[in-house]
Design a protein around this motif. Structure first.
Motif, PDB file in Angstrom:
ATOM      1  N   SER A  44      91.692 -16.307 -49.144  1.00 41.79           N
ATOM      2  CA  SER A  44      91.228 -14.938 -48.067  1.00 41.79           C
ATOM      3  C   SER A  44      91.540 -13.763 -48.020  1.00 41.79           C
ATOM      4  O   SER A  44      90.535 -13.086 -48.009  1.00 41.79           O
ATOM      5  CB  SER A  44      91.831 -15.325 -46.913  1.00 41.79           C
ATOM      6  N   GLN A  48      88.826 -11.352 -48.941  1.00 42.02           N
ATOM      7  CA  GLN A  48      88.175 -10.255 -47.725  1.00 42.02           C
ATOM      8  C   GLN A  48      88.410  -8.887 -48.763  1.00 42.02           C
ATOM      9  O   GLN A  48      86.794  -7.900 -48.201  1.00 42.02           O
ATOM     10  CB  GLN A  48      89.414  -9.765 -46.631  1.00 42.02           C
ATOM     11  N   ASN A  51      84.609  -8.991 -49.875  1.00 42.27           N
ATOM     12  CA  ASN A  51      83.620  -8.733 -49.031  1.00 42.27           C
ATOM     13  C   ASN A  51      83.684  -6.886 -48.754  1.00 42.27           C
ATOM     14  O   ASN A  51      82.859  -6.063 -48.469  1.00 42.27           O
ATOM     15  CB  ASN A  51      84.226  -9.291 -47.460  1.00 42.27           C
ATOM     16  N   GLU A  52      84.900  -6.130 -49.247  1.00 35.90           N
ATOM     17  CA  GLU A  52      85.172  -4.534 -48.496  1.00 35.90           C
ATOM     18  C   GLU A  52      84.340  -3.902 -50.018  1.00 35.90           C
ATOM     19  O   GLU A  52      83.520  -2.925 -49.288  1.00 35.90           O
ATOM     20  CB  GLU A  52      86.387  -4.407 -48.712  1.00 35.90           C
ATOM     21  N   VAL A 146      82.191 -10.528 -41.280  1.00 37.48           N
ATOM     22  CA  VAL A 146      83.539 -11.855 -42.022  1.00 37.48           C
ATOM     23  C   VAL A 146      82.352 -13.198 -41.495  1.00 37.48           C
ATOM     24  O   VAL A 146      81.657 -12.257 -40.747  1.00 37.48           O
ATOM     25  CB  VAL A 146      83.956 -11.214 -40.310  1.00 37.48           C
ATOM     26  N   PHE A 161      91.367 -10.851 -40.991  1.00 37.71           N
ATOM     27  CA  PHE A 161      91.312 -10.459 -42.373  1.00 37.71           C
ATOM     28  C   PHE A 161      91.807  -9.227 -42.467  1.00 37.71           C
ATOM     29  O   PHE A 161      92.925  -8.538 -42.377  1.00 37.71           O
ATOM     30  CB  PHE A 161      89.326 -10.008 -42.221  1.00 37.71           C
TER      31      PHE A 161
END
Length: 308
Positions: A44, A48, A51-52, A146, A161
């Motif tokens: 997880s 994240q 994604n960032e 998300v 997150f």
């Protein structure tokens, strides 16, 4: 503030094209999605971070700021604002020992220098040197993505997150839309000189992991129906988001017939207990591999129909 190398996270070179970044992100997002790594507690967090990194490097303006200011890229707008204000007041270059030469510290400073608080650093350059009033600046807004499955989006649940190294836990209401954006006030970067914090904007990406098609709050599905049940009628078990329901099939049901199951669709956002509808379209299944006896009976039925 800890420096995060977004290029390293995505495994791309600093000169990578936008298409290279997109391909790297999609590959890593699929590989490290928490749903595919249920036994990996780090999945997880890594997901994240991926994604960032994509949020920053896929946006040309954010990528430019990141390349110039490194870990402090979120404060680029405040820095430019302060510098413009010094210019307009005629004091730029007087209180600033570095003069008007673009980024006076170079990208290496902003990327690797460790030490005092960022706001303190700016105050030492643009702050209250002669007793004058300091200008307040709102902190930089953050943006995050998300990803949820359709079944997750159908239920109110807690979601945790990571943004900029901080864990944030929110309640996601059932019925969230794909592409919907919500704002968490004050969860962005700290303000300068007593200014308010920035905000956090979260965009939701909904991935369909079901056989349903979602249109707003309604769901659509195709259900195979055998010839005999279509002719004579009967009952059919229909899948819904919360289990199976038994539905009556009328005699002589035609191929493509659409029926509605009221209240068996998707939950309505922030309206607890309210749901859309489920639309079922019957797809007639013609039997194959007929026996000699079955063919004889069908031929008999065909002759019977011709005589009537």
């Amino acid at each position: 503030m800890e420096y995060i190398d977004y290029y390293k996270i995505l495994g791309v070179d600093k000169n990578a094209s936008a298409e290279d970044i997109k391909k790297a992100y999609r590959k890593l997002a699929r590989k490290h999605h928490p749903d595919l790594n249920p036994n990996n507690p780090e999945a997880s967090k890594l997901f994240q971070q991926i994604n960032e990194a994509n949020e920053v490097l896929s946006d040309p303006e954010n990528r430019k700021k990141y390349d110039q200011y490194g870990k402090d890229w979120k404060h680029a707008d405040q820095f430019e604002q302060a510098r413009q204000q010094q210019r307009s007041s005629g004091s730029y270059g007087q209180g600033n020992p570095f003069g008007d030469s673009g980024n006076p510290f170079g990208s290496d400073y902003f990327t690797y220098e460790e030490g005092g608080d960022y706001s303190d650093f700016f105050s030492s350059i643009f702050g209250n040197r002669g007793g004058g009033r300091q200008t307040k600046f709102k902190g930089q807004d953050f943006r995050a993505t998300v990803q949820l499955s359709l079944t997750e989006a159908a239920k109110t649940h807690q979601q945790t997150f990571t943004v900029n190294g901080k864990n944030i836990r929110i309640t996601v209401p059932a019925g969230i839309e794909n592409g919907q954006e919500i704002k968490l006030a004050g969860h962005g970067a700290p303000g300068m000189n007593g200014g308010p914090n920035g905000d956090l904007y979260i965009t939701f990406e909904i991935q369909n992991n079901t056989a349903f098609t979602r249109k707003g709050n309604d769901l659509y599905t195709d259900v195979p129906l055998d010839l005999y049940k279509a002719l004579l009628g009967g009952e059919e078990l229909i899948d819904t988001l919360d289990g199976k329901v038994k539905m009556k099939v009328a005699p002589e049901t035609q191929n493509g017939t659409k029926v509605r199951l009221k209240g068996k669709g998707f939950p309505v956002y922030k309206k607890e207990g309210t749901f859309g509808d489920l639309y079922v379209t019957y797809q007639l299944q013609i039997p194959t591999g007929l026996t000699a006896k079955e063919k004889e009976l069908i031929e008999q039925l065909a002759r019977e129909r011709k005589t009537n």
